[in-house]
Each structure stands twice: as structure tokens, then as C-alpha cells.
Design a protein around this motif. Structure first.
Motif, short mmCIF file in Angstrom:
data_model
loop_
_atom_site.label_atom_id
_atom_site.label_comp_id
_atom_site.label_asym_id
_atom_site.label_seq_id
_atom_site.Cartn_x
_atom_site.Cartn_y
_atom_site.Cartn_z
N ASN A 69 -3.47 6.37 12.15
CA ASN A 69 -4.22 5.29 12.81
C ASN A 69 -5.06 4.47 11.83
N ARG A 96 -19.27 12.57 11.60
CA ARG A 96 -19.27 11.38 12.45
C ARG A 96 -20.69 10.89 12.72
N ASN A 154 -18.01 7.39 14.48
CA ASN A 154 -16.98 7.57 13.47
C ASN A 154 -17.63 7.83 12.12
N PHE A 182 -7.91 15.27 9.64
CA PHE A 182 -6.57 14.89 10.10
C PHE A 182 -5.59 15.97 9.67
N ARG A 206 -17.60 4.82 23.51
CA ARG A 206 -16.17 5.13 23.36
C ARG A 206 -16.03 6.47 22.68
N ASP A 255 -14.81 15.96 11.41
CA ASP A 255 -13.46 15.71 11.90
C ASP A 255 -12.50 15.50 10.72
N ASN A 276 -11.63 13.26 7.54
CA ASN A 276 -12.09 12.05 8.21
C ASN A 276 -13.58 11.93 7.91
N SER A 280 -6.26 13.73 14.24
CA SER A 280 -7.48 14.54 14.38
C SER A 280 -7.17 15.79 15.20
N PHE A 332 -8.02 4.88 19.22
CA PHE A 332 -8.58 4.10 18.12
C PHE A 332 -7.99 2.68 18.08
N TRP A 374 -14.51 15.80 23.32
CA TRP A 374 -15.36 14.64 23.10
C TRP A 374 -16.03 14.20 24.41
O1 X2X Z 1 -10.16 7.64 16.71
C1 X2X Z 1 -11.07 7.76 15.89
O2 X2X Z 1 -12.23 7.44 16.13
C2 X2X Z 1 -10.77 8.35 14.53
C3 X2X Z 1 -10.18 7.30 13.63
O3 X2X Z 1 -11.94 8.83 13.94
C4 X2X Z 1 -9.85 9.49 14.75
O4 X2X Z 1 -8.71 9.45 14.41
C5 X2X Z 1 -10.41 10.65 15.47
#
Ligand code: X2X
Length: 333
Positions: free
Chosen positions: A35, A151, A212, A239, A172, A237, A148, A92, A195, A179
Motif C-alpha cells: 500500500n 503510530r 500512522n 508488514f 480513521r 506496526d 511500519n 500489516s 489506506f 483497531w
Molecule cells: O493503513 C495504514 O494506515 C498503514 C499504511 O499504516 C498500514 O498499512 C497499516
């Protein structure tokens, strides 16, 4: 008409002779999706892996990278990965939990104090546990998880300083029960949005905030649609690099070895890149217009505990998984 046919035929015949330097077509041409935009370290390091694999396999294995949700939003591409429409996918663990429920365990709020603890856990027993769950669900997963980051929380309306600021906040969240549960515990109004649709959702005011790591804030140009950036550090977080089982099994063992080694080496490089970015981007993001504030995490964790968040997820993941998490983070949650 005849001339056209002759022309086409002549072109087809001529093709091998006008491209004498072309390598033969790769025996295996596989796709990988994620993504993140092309400039995110994930894709920079994936491109290096693709090159290394092509060379080490003498052109037998060709990897095509599809960044920025080009093949679809995350939850759609997860379906494509299962069917074999795409051979590899970076996702993720917390979103992966829509298929592998216990894969999201690293995302429990405030579990990790720092990166040191993260890498020991994810390269150790907690990561091994998660990979076992993923393999049981029929997917292939590489040993090394990519970063990642921790956050942080952004908002268009107000800085998030205390848990009370999250009360009623339209935020979001990626598509995942963990989440949603986290922000429900804070009394927020979480909206599950892939995303691929985040920027538009913020721009049109469907939500007022999102969360994020800083590296994602930068590549997604979040300052264009957000104002305040609160260093909440509420979740780490990553990947996982996932593979379709049949596509993987179709590869000879020596090719599998090269592919896995290259992916895992690039994961190490990507971790270093992203950690450095997440540690250094504050000035740049401030210059773009973000207003930063630091956050004391203790009242946020207390609020989650009072709301029964930890008790609920301990029951959901089960005693075994929870014990592995607690051992990894060195405290009871
Ligand atoms: O979707 C998101 O916010 C991101 C880019 O952090 C993830 O892939 C979980």
C-alpha cells in the motif's frame, strides 16, 4: 489489407533479431503488492531485492513491484493473495487478523516500549508464534517482518493530548477488529477505511483524524489534510511479507532460498531506513505545517485498562498467546 498482414508477420519474425541483447523470458514472473508509495523505504528495498534475485537466479525469477495499492485496497489484495492472483503481498499483521485472528497480537495498545523490544520480540518467540498462525491459515510468510513504525495521531480539529481528547473523535482506523476495539475503548468514533481511501476521507471530512507512523505521514503528504500531530506512540506496526502457498511451492528449492534470503536481507535494510525516518522526520513535517505535541502515554494506557481492553484481548487471543506477548514485552499487561 494484405500489406498489413505481411507487415505484422514480418514484425513478429523480426522481433528476436532486433533485440539480440534481450535475456530469455523469466521462468517465473511473480508480482508483489503493497500500500506504500514508491519512495517509501519498503519499495526502495524491494526494488533492490528484485534486482538481487534476478541476478542470483540468472534471470529465472523476475519480481514485479506494485506499490500504492495499484492492485487494490489491502483487504481486496489479501483475497487476491489467497487465490494466487498476486503471489506476494506486504501487509500489516493487524489487518491480516481479518484472516488470521491472532496475527494482530503485536498491535495491542502500548505493549512495546521501544524498537529494541520490538525486534527482539518479532525476531523471537512472538514473531515465531505469529508466523505459525499465518502458516496454519495456508499462507507463506518470510521470517523477517518489515517496519511500519510506532503510530502517532493526527487531527484536523485539535491536538490529542489526553484520553479525553479522543472522546467522540471521528478517527480513521485500518480495517481490523483490534483497531476498532482500541478506539471504542477510548470512546472515539472509529471508521474502518483502507489506506487507499484515507487521504480522500480526511479531505472530505468523513473523519477528522487518523494515526500512522511518521514515515507514512510523509509519503502520504498528510499535512495537506491534517494540522495537529500528537506523538501518542500507541502501537507498533509492521508488514509481514506474505506469499501464496501454491505459487511458493511451484518454485524450485534453490530459487526459494534466493528469494527468501533477499527478502529477509532487504527487511533488515528497510528497518534501518524506517527507524531513521521515524526518528528524524519531525523537523520536516513541522516545516510542512504540522503542529507537534508530545503525549504522556500513561493515562491512555490506564483508560484502555479501565475500559476492559486488555482483559478482552487476553480472552480473545487466549492464555498461550498472551503469555508469549507478556514475556516478549517483559511485563504483565
Ligand atoms: O493503513 C495504514 O494506515 C498503514 C499504511 O499504516 C498500514 O498499512 C497499516
Amino acid at each position: 489489407r494484405r500489406t498489413i498482414l505481411l507487415g505484422a508477420a514480418a514484425g513478429a519474425l523480426a522481433a528476436p533479431f532486433i533485440r539480440p541483447g534481450m535475456a530469455r523470458a523469466a521462468e517465473f514472473s511473480y508480482k508483489i503488492a503493497n500500500n506504500q508509495p514508491l519512495e517509501h523505504p519498503s519499495n526502495v528495498r524491494l526494488a533492490e531485492a528484485a534486482k538481487a534475485i534476478l541476478e542470483a537466479t540468472d534471470g529465472r525469477f523476475d519480481l514485479q513491484i506494485f506499490p500504492s495499492n495499484q492492485l487494490g485496497a489491502d483487504t481486496d489484495v489479501l483475497g487476491q493473495l489467497r487465490s494466487g492472483g498476486v503471489e506476494f503481498f506486504q501487509l500489516s499483521p493487524v489487518i491480516l487478523s481479518t484472516l488470521v485472528p491472532n496475527a494482530s497480537i503485536n498491535g495491542v495498545g502500548y505493549a512495546f516500549p521501544d524498537y529494541d523490544t520490538v525486534w527482539k520480540a518479532m525476531d523471537g518467540d512472538l514473531g515465531a508464534y505469529a508466523r505459525g498462525q499465518i502458516e496454519n491459515a495456508g499462507l507463506v510468510v518470510m521470517d523477517k517482518i518489515w517496519d511500519n513504525g510506532f503510530r502517532q495521531t493526527t487531527s484536523s480539529t485539535k491536538p490529542i493530548v489526553t484520553p479525553a481528547d479522543l472522546q467522540g473523535f471521528k478517527i480513521r482506523v485500518p480495517v481490523s477488529p483490534l483497531w476498532t476495539s482500541l478506539y471504542t475503548a477510548f470512546g472515539s468514533a472509529p471508521a474502518s477505511i483502507n489506506f487507499a481511501e484515507v487521504y480522500t476521507a480526511l479531505q472530505t471530512g468523513i473523519v477528522d483524524g487518523q494515526e500512522n507512523p511518521l514515515a507514512i505521514m510523509k509519503v502520504a503528504k498528510m499535512w495537506e489534510v491534517q494540522k495537529y500531530l500528537s506523538m501518542t506512540n500507541h502501537m507498533w506496526d509492521g508488514f509481514w511479507l506474505l506469499g501464496n502457498r501454491r505459487s511458493w511451492n511451484a518454485l524450485p528449492e534453490d530459487v526459494q532460498q534466493v528469494v527468501a534470503d533477499s527478502f529477509n536481507a532487504s527487511a533488515d535494510d528497510q528497518r534501518a531506513d524506517v527507524m531513521a525516518l521515524n526518528a528524524s522526520l519531525k523537523d520536516e513535517l513541522e516545516a510542512e505545517g504540522f503542529v507537534f505535541n508530545d503525549v504522556d502515554p500513561a493515562p491512555f494506557e490506564d483508560k484502555l485498562r479501565e475500559a476492559g481492553f486488555y482483559a478482552q484481548w487476553k480472552a480473545t487471543y487466549g492464555e498461550e498467546a498472551w503469555a508469549i506477548l507478556e514475556a516478549a514485552v517483559g511485563r504483565s499487561l
